[in-house]
Write a protein that holds these residues in place. Sequence first.
Motif: not given
Lengths: 363, 363
Positions: A151, A163, A173, A175
């Motif tokens: 991300s 997204y 993801a 992150m």
Amino acid sequence: MDKRAYNFNAGPAALPLAVLERAQQELVEYKGIGMSIMEISHRSKEYEALNTETQELLKELMGIPDGYQILFLQGGASSQFAMIPMNFLKPGRVGSYVHTGAWAEKAYKEAKLLGHEVHIAATSEAHDFMQIPELNEIEIHPDSAYLHITSNETIGGTQFQEYPNTGNVPLIADMSSDILCRPVDVSKFAMIYAGAQKNLGPSGVTIAIIREDLLQDLPKNIPTMLRYEIHSTNNSLYNTPPVYSVYMVNLVLKWIKENGGVEAMEQTNRAKAKLIYDAIDESKGFYIGCAAPASRSLMNLTFRLASEELEKSFIKQAEAAGFVGLKGHRSVGGLRASAYNAVPMEACEALANFMRDFQQKNS
Amino acid sequence: MDKRAYNFNAGPAALPLAVLERAQQELVEYKGIGMSIMEISHRSKEYEALNTETQELLKELMGIPDGYQILFLQGGASSQFAMIPMNFLKPGRVGSYVHTGAWAEKAYKEAKLLGHEVHIAATSEAHDFMQIPELNEIEIHPDSAYLHITSNETIGGTQFQEYPNTGNVPLIADMSSDILCRPVDVSKFAMIYAGAQKNLGPSGVTIAIIREDLLQDLPKNIPTMLRYEIHSTNNSLYNTPPVYSVYMVNLVLKWIKENGGVEAMEQTNRAKAKLIYDAIDESKGFYIGCAAPASRSLMNLTFRLASEELEKSFIKQAEAAGFVGLKGHRSVGGLRASAYNAVPMEACEALANFMRDFQQKNS
């Protein structure tokens, strides 16, 4: 040094001063039990309470719906790069990856290394990874067990602004470098994971948020410590967890809550990033932003100067003025200010002022 | 509580008070840099210095000869159970294991799970794992890539008093629960590993000491984070290490050094253990030691009472008197006092007194 450094480290990174002070206060004795939190059993009622409370805080702050498990793991995102294909790629299934830079590359290369089939669903290589691919460019392989995205790329300084909708294909993801920097609709994701050492706490713990249907029918003949099912079934207590790192995450989550939650973090982060990006954009080319404006990260703000010599001089003078961590990643050079949640507005104001001042003296 | 608990936790376990106080003092600001140790980059000169100093301290304290690497890893001993066969068992090679109890079993079962051939070189199952096999009973399979032992079993409370001579076969020891409790001739071992959360520091880091010839020609198609070679080549900085756990290990090692080194630890540990074992042996059968006397652990002292009811009563009264962690492992019941390096003599004196007092009141 009498005052706090202006800490723009990329990770491990700044922690809220209030959190550090609280941790300091109760380091020797936790909640009146005559022991440090580091000295208690992970099977004790105190640790079980901390484990549960930390999960609940994260659920509340991120609005995680029912039907997700929250795991506290070790080994960083680097371990997730292996665990994801090992757990989710059954024979015949493909891992689709959006290639946005160094971290995305590490993720898909690990899957390939382990003998899995990988599909690059989109890449920004043609743009030197300085922008996020358009969502409509993403082509998910029909046999995909998941689509993996990063991300936020800490090195390039790019971030997904929206997204992709992946329909029935689970969206996973990484992150690590932007979790909790802004609200996210968790229900769009099958899995979110993040090493703690940017927005969550110190290094040593990795958080994985996994939709329960993904945890069904997983392989059992892979290393036990790499099995999501084992950690899920044991509520992250299969073996001794990294107790102190989880404790620090707990304090950071409470700090976010006390400071208005993720919405307030986003507001402050946008204001902080604007200070730096404005200093770049108003510099008439003295500072050159690395990321395409539409892909700019709120967390890692990358820029260059006209020459490496000038960049060195910038870093040297910035260090003398109390700034830390402004050197770009060794693989790309340049400059990078990482303005995670815990970096105070004041530090960004000071940096923007320093940038304008440096420009004036060197134009 | 105004005073420190008598902390007999099995792990995570007691840390030296002086270490906790030092950590508290410098938690917010490390060495005048305006940041916590938790907030600095693992690529910074401060962390590199800490990494190196911690390796050097361990070398000095354990007398580790040249030709060994010291790695700081994540995932606990449980991850080592997988990494050892994955790295060292080439096709046709066998992992020999001495089966001394629950932890040894986890180690060899993980190798089997991953499809490797395992040979039980000796087992104390016939003795319910309450003693360590005689060294001359150990039969190493001729195709062995290593012999694996668990130097101390925390659950049964047994400990190797001497180590086997394995000739050319590399000897690998899980010393999670007794590393640094007494001097060891490291040159007898090809590898020693230990989760930190007993004698080394808090949880979150695992130390592996590996002879360099073992690091040659290892497989590359296993998960990157499980490759010893990767961690060795990168000096434990392949990815973000568990900085704070390593920092705490550093402080604990300094504390050992300041307190006379491993020889002094052994002396104190023997005196501490004697207090408790004497209370058992002089109780005329009121307390029943679990481990065979010749295999008794200096670290985990296990005993039982005549009935589970009496054991419950013991634990309840002990808790009221400020003792923590005396309940035996849930798999075996009974009582266990874990008297690691950081447990002060005073705590063991108090426990021995409590035991005599309890016996008097309940005989």
